[in-house]
Design an enzyme around this catalytic site. Structure first.
Site: not given
Length: 305
Positions: A255, A276, A272, A15, A257, A270, A216, A150
């Site tokens: 974060r 980002g 994070n 990443e 999800d 999951e 992205y 990612s």
């Protein structure tokens, strides 16, 4: 003594590209508000020298292996330098999707059926056994590298004939794979900042799932913040996310999800721990809806150390 901040970005994980973008945005924000900050790529600078060069705090913007898995946090603890985000244990746990889900499940939190497949077992095991295990989940399924972010190396499999060559493809990214039942529904992501929930973001994408391209590069991926959830449903989501965050002892910012399945139930995907911070990233969008500019957000995260 005046503060001297090291913003760590780049690194050697898969990443790297996203980390470079995130880190540069963070560094620019700190410099613009007059903070003495220097961007450092661990590939080019030995981290054990951070103390020697007078750094008093570290803003971590390294994604994936070597940034989010507890190893960097261990180095900084050893150097006695405060850093942003979660500590060693919670970083190591949440980097591992299977262990995270095992803990969540043990606490009665909602996760879809899944199992772990190691490269060793895959080579040794009888294929029929694996096939039957997968069929028990019912197709389609997701095959995910167990310790990657990612959406790299993630594949959705619709047909039984595609299972084994897809597993082999995914093993390029990791020696451990999470095989998970596919959840039909609407995806949301929820930011946490200093034990508080940021406004959830609803994600709409054209691809068959929210993959690297959709995250992205695609310009047809849509984000809705406010999310459009009812007050009751948003409260339910907040409670699930906060509990999921606390049971793995995460701190600072991060974060989670989630998918709202077709039965109107939330399912955890999951965590994070270092989201980002690029121009396409979701965490700053949620913060903006909560009334925080990018500069405010960066300062707030830094001050949580």
């Amino acid at each position: 003594m005046s503060e001297k901040i090291a913003v760590l970005f780049g690194g050697n994980s898969q990443e790297r590209e996203i980390s470079l973008k995130s880190g540069k945005n963070i560094l620019n924000a700190l410099l613009k508000v007059g903070i003495n900050a220097i961007g450092i790529d661990p590939i080019k600078f030995p981290l054990l020298y951070l103390k020697k060069y007078g750094f008093t705090k570290v803003f971590i913007s390294l994604h994936g292996k070597g940034g989010e898995d507890g190893t960097l946090q261990g180095i900084l603890e050893y150097l006695n330098i405060p850093y942003t985000g979660s500590g060693i244990l919670s970083s190591a746990i949440t980097m591992n999707k299977f262990i995270t889900k095992t803990i969540w499940k043990a606490h009665g939190l909602p996760v879809y059926p899944h199992f772990l497949l190691t490269k060793k077992n895959f080579i040794k095991s009888n294929y029929l056994k694996i096939k039957n295990k997968i069929l028990k989940l019912t197709l389609p399924i997701f095959i995910k590298p167990n310790c990657n972010g990612s959406s790299l190396g993630i594949f959705k499999v619709n047909h039984i004939d595609d299972i084994f060559n897809t597993i082999e493809k995914s093993f390029i990214y990791s020696n451990n794979l999470l095989i998970e039942k596919y959840i039909r529904g609407t995806e949301y992501t929820v930011g946490i900042l200093n034990k508080k929930i940021l406004p959830p973001i609803k994600i709409e994408y054209v691809n068959s799932f929210y993959n690297y391209q959709a995250k992205y590069y695609a310009n047809n991926t849509k984000y809705f913040c406010p999310s459009g959830l009812s007050k009751k449903k948003e409260k339910e989501l907040s409670n699930i996310v906060l509990y999921a965050w606390n049971v793995v002892k995460c701190t600072g910012w991060g974060r989670i999800d989630v998918i709202l399945d077709n039965n109107n139930n939330f399912q955890l995907l999951e965590i994070n721990t270092i989201p980002g911070m690029t121009s396409q990233s979701l965490y700053p969008i949620a913060a903006k809806t909560a009334g925080l500019s990018f500069y405010d957000l960066v300062i707030k995260i830094l001050n949580l150390t």
